[in-house]
Enzyme design. Structure first.
Site, mmCIF file in Angstrom:
data_model
loop_
_atom_site.group_PDB
_atom_site.id
_atom_site.type_symbol
_atom_site.label_atom_id
_atom_site.label_comp_id
_atom_site.label_asym_id
_atom_site.label_seq_id
_atom_site.Cartn_x
_atom_site.Cartn_y
_atom_site.Cartn_z
ATOM 1 C CB ALA A 14 1.504 -9.160 -2.031
ATOM 2 C CG ASP A 242 4.269 -3.595 3.598
ATOM 3 O OD1 ASP A 242 3.537 -3.759 4.589
ATOM 4 O OD2 ASP A 242 4.089 -4.206 2.516
#
Length: 477
Positions: A14, A242
Protein backbone atom coordinates in the site's frame (compact mmCIF):
# COMPACT_ATOMS: atom_id res chain seq x y z
CA UNK A 1 28.87 -21.95 -7.23
CA UNK A 2 27.56 -20.76 -10.61
CA UNK A 3 24.13 -19.22 -10.69
CA UNK A 4 21.56 -21.69 -12.00
CA UNK A 5 18.45 -19.53 -12.36
CA UNK A 6 17.02 -16.07 -11.83
CA UNK A 7 13.54 -15.20 -10.57
CA UNK A 8 11.91 -11.76 -10.33
CA UNK A 9 9.47 -10.95 -7.53
CA UNK A 10 7.18 -7.97 -8.02
CA UNK A 11 5.99 -7.05 -4.52
CA UNK A 12 3.63 -4.06 -4.27
CA UNK A 13 2.28 -2.85 -0.96
CA UNK A 14 0.00 0.00 0.00
CA UNK A 15 2.91 2.39 0.58
CA UNK A 16 5.44 1.22 -2.00
CA UNK A 17 6.54 -1.38 -4.50
CA UNK A 18 9.78 -3.21 -5.03
CA UNK A 19 11.10 -5.58 -7.63
CA UNK A 20 13.58 -8.10 -6.31
CA UNK A 21 15.88 -10.39 -8.27
CA UNK A 22 16.43 -13.81 -6.73
CA UNK A 23 19.66 -15.53 -7.84
CA UNK A 24 19.63 -19.28 -7.18
CA UNK A 25 22.94 -21.15 -6.98
CA UNK A 26 21.59 -24.56 -6.05
CA UNK A 27 21.65 -24.11 -2.26
CA UNK A 28 20.92 -20.46 -1.47
CA UNK A 29 19.05 -17.49 -2.85
CA UNK A 30 20.72 -14.10 -3.06
CA UNK A 31 18.33 -11.15 -3.32
CA UNK A 32 19.10 -7.93 -5.19
CA UNK A 33 16.82 -4.92 -5.52
CA UNK A 34 16.05 -4.10 -9.15
CA UNK A 35 13.60 -1.24 -8.74
CA UNK A 36 11.74 0.54 -5.94
CA UNK A 37 8.85 2.95 -6.34
CA UNK A 38 6.31 4.72 -4.14
CA UNK A 39 2.64 3.85 -3.90
CA UNK A 40 -0.25 5.58 -2.22
CA UNK A 41 -3.89 6.44 -2.57
CA UNK A 42 -4.93 9.32 -4.84
CA UNK A 43 -7.80 11.47 -3.61
CA UNK A 44 -10.25 12.70 -6.27
CA UNK A 45 -13.78 14.02 -5.82
CA UNK A 46 -13.97 12.77 -2.26
CA UNK A 47 -12.85 9.22 -3.11
CA UNK A 48 -9.58 7.30 -2.82
CA UNK A 49 -8.11 5.41 -5.78
CA UNK A 50 -5.02 3.45 -6.82
CA UNK A 51 -3.26 4.57 -9.99
CA UNK A 52 -3.01 1.08 -11.46
CA UNK A 53 -1.63 2.27 -14.79
CA UNK A 54 1.24 4.09 -13.08
CA UNK A 55 2.07 0.95 -11.10
CA UNK A 56 2.01 -1.04 -14.34
CA UNK A 57 4.46 1.42 -15.91
CA UNK A 58 6.75 0.98 -12.89
CA UNK A 59 6.65 -2.81 -13.28
CA UNK A 60 7.55 -2.53 -16.96
CA UNK A 61 10.37 -0.11 -16.11
CA UNK A 62 11.86 -2.61 -13.66
CA UNK A 63 11.63 -5.45 -16.18
CA UNK A 64 13.31 -3.32 -18.85
CA UNK A 65 16.11 -2.55 -16.42
CA UNK A 66 16.61 -6.25 -15.77
CA UNK A 67 16.61 -6.96 -19.52
CA UNK A 68 20.03 -5.22 -19.60
CA UNK A 69 21.43 -7.82 -17.14
CA UNK A 70 24.37 -9.76 -18.52
CA UNK A 71 22.75 -13.05 -17.43
CA UNK A 72 19.24 -12.24 -18.64
CA UNK A 73 19.08 -15.70 -20.26
CA UNK A 74 18.94 -17.20 -16.74
CA UNK A 75 15.54 -15.62 -16.02
CA UNK A 76 13.11 -18.47 -15.40
CA UNK A 77 10.01 -16.71 -14.17
CA UNK A 78 8.21 -13.66 -12.77
CA UNK A 79 5.75 -13.58 -9.86
CA UNK A 80 3.44 -10.82 -8.60
CA UNK A 81 2.11 -10.20 -5.11
CA UNK A 82 0.23 -7.19 -3.71
CA UNK A 83 -2.09 -6.20 -0.90
CA UNK A 84 -5.49 -7.88 -0.74
CA UNK A 85 -9.22 -7.08 -1.20
CA UNK A 86 -8.98 -4.35 -3.90
CA UNK A 87 -9.82 -5.03 -7.54
CA UNK A 88 -10.14 -3.67 -11.05
CA UNK A 89 -13.14 -4.13 -13.33
CA UNK A 90 -12.63 -4.94 -17.01
CA UNK A 91 -15.15 -4.28 -19.77
CA UNK A 92 -16.01 -6.68 -22.62
CA UNK A 93 -12.94 -5.51 -24.58
CA UNK A 94 -10.63 -6.11 -21.59
CA UNK A 95 -10.08 -2.42 -20.82
CA UNK A 96 -9.86 -1.28 -17.20
CA UNK A 97 -13.00 0.65 -16.17
CA UNK A 98 -11.46 3.52 -14.23
CA UNK A 99 -8.88 3.38 -11.47
CA UNK A 100 -9.53 0.80 -8.72
CA UNK A 101 -11.05 2.17 -5.53
CA UNK A 102 -8.78 1.96 -2.47
CA UNK A 103 -9.99 -0.08 0.49
CA UNK A 104 -9.90 2.96 2.80
CA UNK A 105 -12.40 4.80 0.58
CA UNK A 106 -15.32 6.32 2.53
CA UNK A 107 -17.89 4.63 0.26
CA UNK A 108 -17.49 1.53 2.44
CA UNK A 109 -18.89 3.21 5.55
CA UNK A 110 -22.06 1.49 6.75
CA UNK A 111 -22.02 -1.10 3.96
CA UNK A 112 -21.33 -4.09 6.23
CA UNK A 113 -24.43 -3.26 8.22
CA UNK A 114 -26.49 -3.09 5.01
CA UNK A 115 -25.21 -6.52 3.96
CA UNK A 116 -26.10 -7.88 7.42
CA UNK A 117 -29.77 -7.27 6.58
CA UNK A 118 -29.48 -9.61 3.57
CA UNK A 119 -26.97 -12.20 4.78
CA UNK A 120 -26.56 -12.71 8.55
CA UNK A 121 -22.92 -12.26 9.67
CA UNK A 122 -23.01 -15.70 11.30
CA UNK A 123 -23.82 -17.28 7.93
CA UNK A 124 -21.11 -15.31 6.15
CA UNK A 125 -18.53 -16.48 8.68
CA UNK A 126 -19.70 -20.08 8.51
CA UNK A 127 -19.24 -20.10 4.72
CA UNK A 128 -16.08 -18.00 4.32
CA UNK A 129 -14.31 -18.16 7.70
CA UNK A 130 -13.26 -14.58 7.13
CA UNK A 131 -12.65 -11.80 9.62
CA UNK A 132 -15.26 -9.07 9.44
CA UNK A 133 -13.50 -5.99 8.09
CA UNK A 134 -15.38 -3.01 6.60
CA UNK A 135 -13.34 -3.13 3.39
CA UNK A 136 -13.68 -6.82 2.48
CA UNK A 137 -14.23 -7.17 -1.27
CA UNK A 138 -17.80 -8.35 -0.72
CA UNK A 139 -18.69 -5.05 0.94
CA UNK A 140 -16.82 -3.06 -1.70
CA UNK A 141 -18.73 -4.75 -4.53
CA UNK A 142 -22.01 -4.08 -2.74
CA UNK A 143 -21.01 -0.41 -2.53
CA UNK A 144 -20.10 -0.60 -6.24
CA UNK A 145 -23.78 -1.18 -7.08
CA UNK A 146 -24.39 2.53 -6.45
CA UNK A 147 -22.30 3.50 -9.50
CA UNK A 148 -22.14 2.59 -13.18
CA UNK A 149 -19.01 0.48 -13.27
CA UNK A 150 -20.49 -2.82 -12.16
CA UNK A 151 -23.09 -2.86 -14.93
CA UNK A 152 -20.31 -2.37 -17.51
CA UNK A 153 -18.03 -5.05 -16.05
CA UNK A 154 -17.28 -8.35 -17.75
CA UNK A 155 -14.55 -9.44 -15.31
CA UNK A 156 -13.37 -8.56 -11.81
CA UNK A 157 -9.67 -9.05 -11.21
CA UNK A 158 -8.00 -8.58 -7.85
CA UNK A 159 -4.98 -6.29 -8.11
CA UNK A 160 -2.25 -8.95 -8.65
CA UNK A 161 -4.49 -10.77 -11.11
CA UNK A 162 -4.87 -7.51 -13.04
CA UNK A 163 -1.10 -7.50 -13.50
CA UNK A 164 -1.24 -11.19 -14.50
CA UNK A 165 -3.71 -10.19 -17.20
CA UNK A 166 -1.52 -7.36 -18.48
CA UNK A 167 1.51 -9.67 -18.50
CA UNK A 168 -0.03 -12.78 -20.06
CA UNK A 169 -3.57 -12.06 -21.25
CA UNK A 170 -4.90 -14.66 -18.75
CA UNK A 171 -7.95 -13.70 -16.66
CA UNK A 172 -7.74 -15.80 -13.49
CA UNK A 173 -8.08 -15.43 -9.72
CA UNK A 174 -5.24 -16.79 -7.61
CA UNK A 175 -6.57 -18.66 -4.58
CA UNK A 176 -4.72 -17.03 -1.65
CA UNK A 177 -5.94 -13.56 -2.55
CA UNK A 178 -9.40 -14.83 -3.49
CA UNK A 179 -9.81 -16.10 0.08
CA UNK A 180 -9.75 -12.48 1.33
CA UNK A 181 -12.83 -11.46 -0.70
CA UNK A 182 -15.52 -12.87 1.63
CA UNK A 183 -17.16 -14.80 -1.19
CA UNK A 184 -14.96 -17.90 -1.36
CA UNK A 185 -16.14 -21.05 0.41
CA UNK A 186 -13.35 -21.74 2.93
CA UNK A 187 -13.97 -25.49 3.19
CA UNK A 188 -14.74 -26.28 -0.45
CA UNK A 189 -12.16 -23.75 -1.74
CA UNK A 190 -14.46 -22.61 -4.56
CA UNK A 191 -16.32 -19.35 -5.26
CA UNK A 192 -19.48 -18.95 -3.16
CA UNK A 193 -21.38 -17.44 -6.09
CA UNK A 194 -24.74 -17.72 -4.33
CA UNK A 195 -23.64 -15.06 -1.83
CA UNK A 196 -23.10 -12.57 -4.66
CA UNK A 197 -26.43 -13.45 -6.26
CA UNK A 198 -28.26 -12.71 -3.01
CA UNK A 199 -26.67 -9.26 -2.95
CA UNK A 200 -27.48 -8.42 -6.57
CA UNK A 201 -23.84 -8.72 -7.66
CA UNK A 202 -23.44 -10.60 -10.97
CA UNK A 203 -21.34 -13.74 -10.34
CA UNK A 204 -20.33 -13.95 -14.02
CA UNK A 205 -17.62 -11.35 -13.32
CA UNK A 206 -15.62 -13.91 -11.32
CA UNK A 207 -12.74 -15.52 -13.26
CA UNK A 208 -11.60 -19.14 -12.79
CA UNK A 209 -9.58 -19.92 -9.66
CA UNK A 210 -5.98 -21.12 -9.87
CA UNK A 211 -3.82 -22.41 -7.05
CA UNK A 212 -0.50 -20.83 -6.01
CA UNK A 213 2.34 -22.35 -7.97
CA UNK A 214 0.32 -22.42 -11.22
CA UNK A 215 2.28 -21.52 -14.35
CA UNK A 216 0.13 -18.97 -16.13
CA UNK A 217 2.24 -19.04 -19.28
CA UNK A 218 4.62 -16.80 -21.21
CA UNK A 219 4.50 -13.04 -21.56
CA UNK A 220 2.25 -11.68 -24.29
CA UNK A 221 4.47 -11.77 -27.41
CA UNK A 222 4.28 -8.03 -28.08
CA UNK A 223 5.13 -7.29 -24.42
CA UNK A 224 8.03 -9.77 -24.40
CA UNK A 225 9.50 -8.11 -27.48
CA UNK A 226 8.96 -4.62 -26.06
CA UNK A 227 10.64 -5.47 -22.73
CA UNK A 228 13.51 -7.36 -24.32
CA UNK A 229 13.11 -10.46 -22.13
CA UNK A 230 13.65 -14.07 -23.26
CA UNK A 231 10.62 -15.79 -24.82
CA UNK A 232 11.12 -18.67 -22.35
CA UNK A 233 10.15 -16.54 -19.31
CA UNK A 234 7.09 -17.90 -17.46
CA UNK A 235 4.68 -15.94 -15.29
CA UNK A 236 3.85 -17.90 -12.13
CA UNK A 237 0.84 -17.29 -9.90
CA UNK A 238 2.61 -17.22 -6.54
CA UNK A 239 0.87 -16.58 -3.24
CA UNK A 240 -0.39 -13.30 -4.68
CA UNK A 241 -1.67 -12.01 -1.36
CA UNK A 242 1.53 -10.51 0.03
CA UNK A 243 0.94 -12.15 3.43
CA UNK A 244 0.69 -15.59 1.80
CA UNK A 245 4.10 -15.02 0.20
CA UNK A 246 5.55 -13.65 3.44
CA UNK A 247 4.39 -16.66 5.46
CA UNK A 248 5.81 -19.02 2.82
CA UNK A 249 9.27 -17.59 3.60
CA UNK A 250 9.15 -17.83 7.42
CA UNK A 251 12.14 -20.01 8.39
CA UNK A 252 11.40 -22.86 10.79
CA UNK A 253 7.67 -22.08 10.98
CA UNK A 254 6.06 -24.93 12.92
CA UNK A 255 3.08 -25.73 15.15
CA UNK A 256 4.77 -24.01 18.12
CA UNK A 257 5.33 -20.74 16.26
CA UNK A 258 3.19 -17.70 15.64
CA UNK A 259 4.10 -15.35 12.81
CA UNK A 260 3.73 -11.62 12.36
CA UNK A 261 3.97 -10.28 8.82
CA UNK A 262 4.79 -6.71 9.76
CA UNK A 263 4.30 -3.77 7.44
CA UNK A 264 1.54 -1.21 6.89
CA UNK A 265 -0.66 -3.94 8.36
CA UNK A 266 0.38 -6.57 10.87
CA UNK A 267 -0.95 -10.04 10.11
CA UNK A 268 -0.68 -12.12 13.29
CA UNK A 269 -1.38 -15.81 13.00
CA UNK A 270 -0.52 -19.49 12.97
CA UNK A 271 -0.32 -21.97 10.10
CA UNK A 272 -2.77 -24.87 9.84
CA UNK A 273 -3.85 -27.46 7.27
CA UNK A 274 -7.63 -26.91 7.59
CA UNK A 275 -9.84 -23.89 8.35
CA UNK A 276 -10.99 -23.41 11.93
CA UNK A 277 -14.57 -22.16 11.73
CA UNK A 278 -16.69 -22.21 14.86
CA UNK A 279 -18.47 -19.76 17.13
CA UNK A 280 -15.39 -19.12 19.24
CA UNK A 281 -13.39 -18.21 16.13
CA UNK A 282 -16.17 -15.91 14.95
CA UNK A 283 -16.39 -14.21 18.33
CA UNK A 284 -12.64 -13.58 18.19
CA UNK A 285 -13.08 -12.29 14.61
CA UNK A 286 -10.16 -14.35 13.32
CA UNK A 287 -9.78 -15.10 9.65
CA UNK A 288 -9.05 -18.27 7.68
CA UNK A 289 -7.06 -17.25 4.62
CA UNK A 290 -5.57 -19.57 2.07
CA UNK A 291 -1.84 -20.20 2.15
CA UNK A 292 0.45 -21.82 -0.38
CA UNK A 293 0.49 -25.58 -1.01
CA UNK A 294 -2.59 -26.55 0.99
CA UNK A 295 -1.96 -24.48 4.10
CA UNK A 296 -4.41 -22.20 5.92
CA UNK A 297 -3.36 -18.96 7.59
CA UNK A 298 -5.43 -18.59 10.75
CA UNK A 299 -4.79 -14.98 11.64
CA UNK A 300 -6.01 -11.58 12.62
CA UNK A 301 -5.48 -8.33 10.73
CA UNK A 302 -4.01 -5.81 13.16
CA UNK A 303 -3.30 -2.22 12.26
CA UNK A 304 0.45 -2.08 11.85
CA UNK A 305 3.02 0.56 10.98
CA UNK A 306 0.21 2.48 9.24
CA UNK A 307 -0.20 4.38 12.51
CA UNK A 308 3.36 5.69 12.43
CA UNK A 309 3.36 6.12 8.64
CA UNK A 310 0.38 8.46 8.93
CA UNK A 311 2.00 10.28 11.87
CA UNK A 312 5.18 10.74 9.85
CA UNK A 313 3.19 12.08 6.91
CA UNK A 314 1.44 14.59 9.17
CA UNK A 315 4.70 15.69 10.79
CA UNK A 316 6.21 16.25 7.35
CA UNK A 317 3.27 18.48 6.44
CA UNK A 318 4.05 20.46 9.59
CA UNK A 319 7.69 20.84 8.56
CA UNK A 320 9.18 18.07 10.73
CA UNK A 321 11.11 16.02 8.18
CA UNK A 322 12.05 13.14 10.42
CA UNK A 323 13.49 9.87 9.13
CA UNK A 324 12.05 6.59 10.29
CA UNK A 325 15.18 5.91 12.38
CA UNK A 326 14.90 9.30 14.06
CA UNK A 327 11.26 8.65 14.98
CA UNK A 328 12.09 5.23 16.47
CA UNK A 329 15.08 6.68 18.39
CA UNK A 330 12.82 9.30 19.97
CA UNK A 331 10.29 6.57 20.81
CA UNK A 332 13.01 4.55 22.54
CA UNK A 333 13.87 7.56 24.73
CA UNK A 334 10.23 8.19 25.72
CA UNK A 335 8.62 6.75 28.89
CA UNK A 336 7.13 3.27 28.32
CA UNK A 337 3.39 2.52 28.44
CA UNK A 338 2.49 6.04 29.54
CA UNK A 339 -0.48 6.04 27.15
CA UNK A 340 -2.00 3.20 25.15
CA UNK A 341 -4.50 2.99 22.30
CA UNK A 342 -6.45 0.24 20.59
CA UNK A 343 -4.62 0.16 17.21
CA UNK A 344 -7.73 -1.34 15.60
CA UNK A 345 -10.15 1.36 16.77
CA UNK A 346 -12.22 2.64 13.81
CA UNK A 347 -10.93 6.21 14.12
CA UNK A 348 -7.44 5.09 13.13
CA UNK A 349 -8.46 3.44 9.83
CA UNK A 350 -8.83 6.45 7.55
CA UNK A 351 -6.27 8.85 6.17
CA UNK A 352 -5.92 11.97 8.30
CA UNK A 353 -4.30 13.73 11.25
CA UNK A 354 -3.15 10.64 13.15
CA UNK A 355 -1.32 12.45 16.01
CA UNK A 356 -4.49 14.41 16.85
CA UNK A 357 -6.60 11.25 16.70
CA UNK A 358 -4.22 9.49 19.08
CA UNK A 359 -4.38 12.40 21.53
CA UNK A 360 -8.18 12.49 21.26
CA UNK A 361 -8.34 8.77 22.06
CA UNK A 362 -6.10 9.22 25.11
CA UNK A 363 -8.14 12.23 26.29
CA UNK A 364 -11.38 10.29 25.95
CA UNK A 365 -9.97 7.32 27.89
CA UNK A 366 -8.53 9.44 30.70
CA UNK A 367 -4.85 8.90 29.92
CA UNK A 368 -1.92 11.35 29.80
CA UNK A 369 -1.78 13.01 26.39
CA UNK A 370 1.26 12.10 24.27
CA UNK A 371 2.53 15.41 22.89
CA UNK A 372 6.03 14.95 21.48
CA UNK A 373 7.07 12.87 18.49
CA UNK A 374 8.74 10.40 20.83
CA UNK A 375 5.71 10.08 23.10
CA UNK A 376 3.31 9.54 20.20
CA UNK A 377 5.59 7.02 18.48
CA UNK A 378 6.14 5.16 21.77
CA UNK A 379 2.37 5.05 22.32
CA UNK A 380 1.95 3.45 18.87
CA UNK A 381 4.71 0.86 19.35
CA UNK A 382 3.72 -0.08 22.92
CA UNK A 383 0.11 -0.44 21.80
CA UNK A 384 1.03 -2.64 18.82
CA UNK A 385 3.17 -4.95 20.99
CA UNK A 386 0.34 -5.37 23.50
CA UNK A 387 -2.13 -6.02 20.69
CA UNK A 388 0.16 -8.73 19.31
CA UNK A 389 0.23 -10.34 22.76
CA UNK A 390 -3.57 -10.33 23.00
CA UNK A 391 -3.97 -11.93 19.57
CA UNK A 392 -1.26 -14.58 20.07
CA UNK A 393 -2.63 -15.60 23.47
CA UNK A 394 -6.15 -15.77 21.98
CA UNK A 395 -4.92 -17.95 19.09
CA UNK A 396 -3.19 -20.28 21.54
CA UNK A 397 -6.42 -20.66 23.50
CA UNK A 398 -8.52 -21.11 20.37
CA UNK A 399 -6.33 -23.77 18.76
CA UNK A 400 -4.95 -25.49 21.87
CA UNK A 401 -1.47 -24.99 20.44
CA UNK A 402 1.49 -24.14 22.65
CA UNK A 403 3.05 -21.08 21.03
CA UNK A 404 6.68 -20.88 22.15
CA UNK A 405 8.17 -18.50 19.55
CA UNK A 406 7.07 -15.42 17.64
CA UNK A 407 8.56 -15.05 14.15
CA UNK A 408 8.42 -11.59 12.55
CA UNK A 409 9.01 -11.04 8.84
CA UNK A 410 8.71 -7.97 6.65
CA UNK A 411 9.70 -4.35 7.07
CA UNK A 412 8.73 -4.25 10.73
CA UNK A 413 11.36 -6.89 11.52
CA UNK A 414 13.96 -4.12 11.12
CA UNK A 415 12.40 -2.14 13.98
CA UNK A 416 14.50 -3.37 16.90
CA UNK A 417 12.42 -1.44 19.44
CA UNK A 418 9.14 -2.95 18.23
CA UNK A 419 10.69 -6.44 18.16
CA UNK A 420 11.94 -6.10 21.75
CA UNK A 421 8.63 -4.66 22.96
CA UNK A 422 6.87 -7.58 21.27
CA UNK A 423 9.12 -10.12 22.99
CA UNK A 424 8.47 -8.41 26.34
CA UNK A 425 4.70 -8.18 25.88
CA UNK A 426 4.29 -11.70 24.50
CA UNK A 427 6.69 -13.23 27.07
CA UNK A 428 8.21 -15.25 24.25
CA UNK A 429 11.41 -14.96 22.20
CA UNK A 430 11.06 -13.11 18.91
CA UNK A 431 12.99 -14.19 15.82
CA UNK A 432 13.09 -11.29 13.35
CA UNK A 433 13.75 -11.56 9.63
CA UNK A 434 13.85 -11.81 6.72
CA UNK A 435 13.10 -8.16 5.97
CA UNK A 436 12.16 -8.93 2.36
CA UNK A 437 10.11 -11.91 3.47
CA UNK A 438 7.31 -11.30 0.98
CA UNK A 439 9.65 -11.12 -2.01
CA UNK A 440 11.56 -14.16 -0.78
CA UNK A 441 8.36 -16.20 -0.40
CA UNK A 442 7.25 -15.06 -3.84
CA UNK A 443 10.55 -16.31 -5.29
CA UNK A 444 10.48 -19.59 -3.38
CA UNK A 445 7.05 -20.46 -4.82
CA UNK A 446 8.39 -19.64 -8.29
CA UNK A 447 11.35 -21.95 -7.67
CA UNK A 448 8.99 -24.79 -6.68
CA UNK A 449 6.72 -24.13 -9.67
CA UNK A 450 9.66 -24.14 -12.08
CA UNK A 451 11.11 -27.38 -10.68
CA UNK A 452 14.14 -26.02 -8.82
CA UNK A 453 12.78 -26.95 -5.37
CA UNK A 454 10.60 -29.95 -4.48
CA UNK A 455 8.28 -28.60 -1.78
CA UNK A 456 7.49 -25.94 0.82
CA UNK A 457 9.49 -27.58 3.62
CA UNK A 458 12.61 -27.51 1.47
CA UNK A 459 11.88 -23.92 0.46
CA UNK A 460 11.77 -22.84 4.11
CA UNK A 461 15.12 -24.53 4.73
CA UNK A 462 16.51 -22.56 1.79
CA UNK A 463 15.05 -19.38 3.33
CA UNK A 464 16.83 -20.10 6.63
CA UNK A 465 20.12 -20.65 4.79
CA UNK A 466 19.72 -17.51 2.68
CA UNK A 467 18.95 -14.80 5.26
CA UNK A 468 20.17 -13.44 8.57
CA UNK A 469 17.87 -13.25 11.57
CA UNK A 470 17.93 -11.46 14.90
CA UNK A 471 16.75 -13.00 18.19
CA UNK A 472 15.13 -10.94 20.96
CA UNK A 473 14.66 -12.48 24.40
CA UNK A 474 11.83 -11.21 26.61
CA UNK A 475 12.82 -8.96 29.48
CA UNK A 476 10.60 -10.01 32.39
CA UNK A 477 9.55 -6.88 34.21
Amino acid sequence: MPELAHFIAVDIGASGGRMILGRWDGSRLALDELHRFPNGMDERDGHLFWDANRLWREVQHGLRQYAQHEHVSLLASIGIDTWAVDYGLLDEQGALIGDPYAYRDPRNEGIAEQVDQLIPPEELYERTGLQRLPFNTLYQLYAERQGERLAQAATMLLIPDLFHYWLTGQRVAEYTNATTTMFLDARQRVWATDLLTRLGIPPHILPPLVMPGTRLGPLRPELQADLGLPASVTVVAVGTHDTASAVAAVPHLDAQSAYISSGTWSLVGVERTEPLINDAARQLNVTNEGGVYGTIRLLKNVSGLWLLQECQRRWQEEGLRLTWDEIVAQAAAAPPRRALIDPDAPEFLAVGDMPSRIRDYCRRTGQPLPETVGEIARCCLDSLALRYQQVIDALADLTGQTIATVRIVGGGSQNALLCQLTADACRRPVIAGPVEGTALGNILVQAIAMGYLPDLATARRVAAASVTQQRYEPCHQ
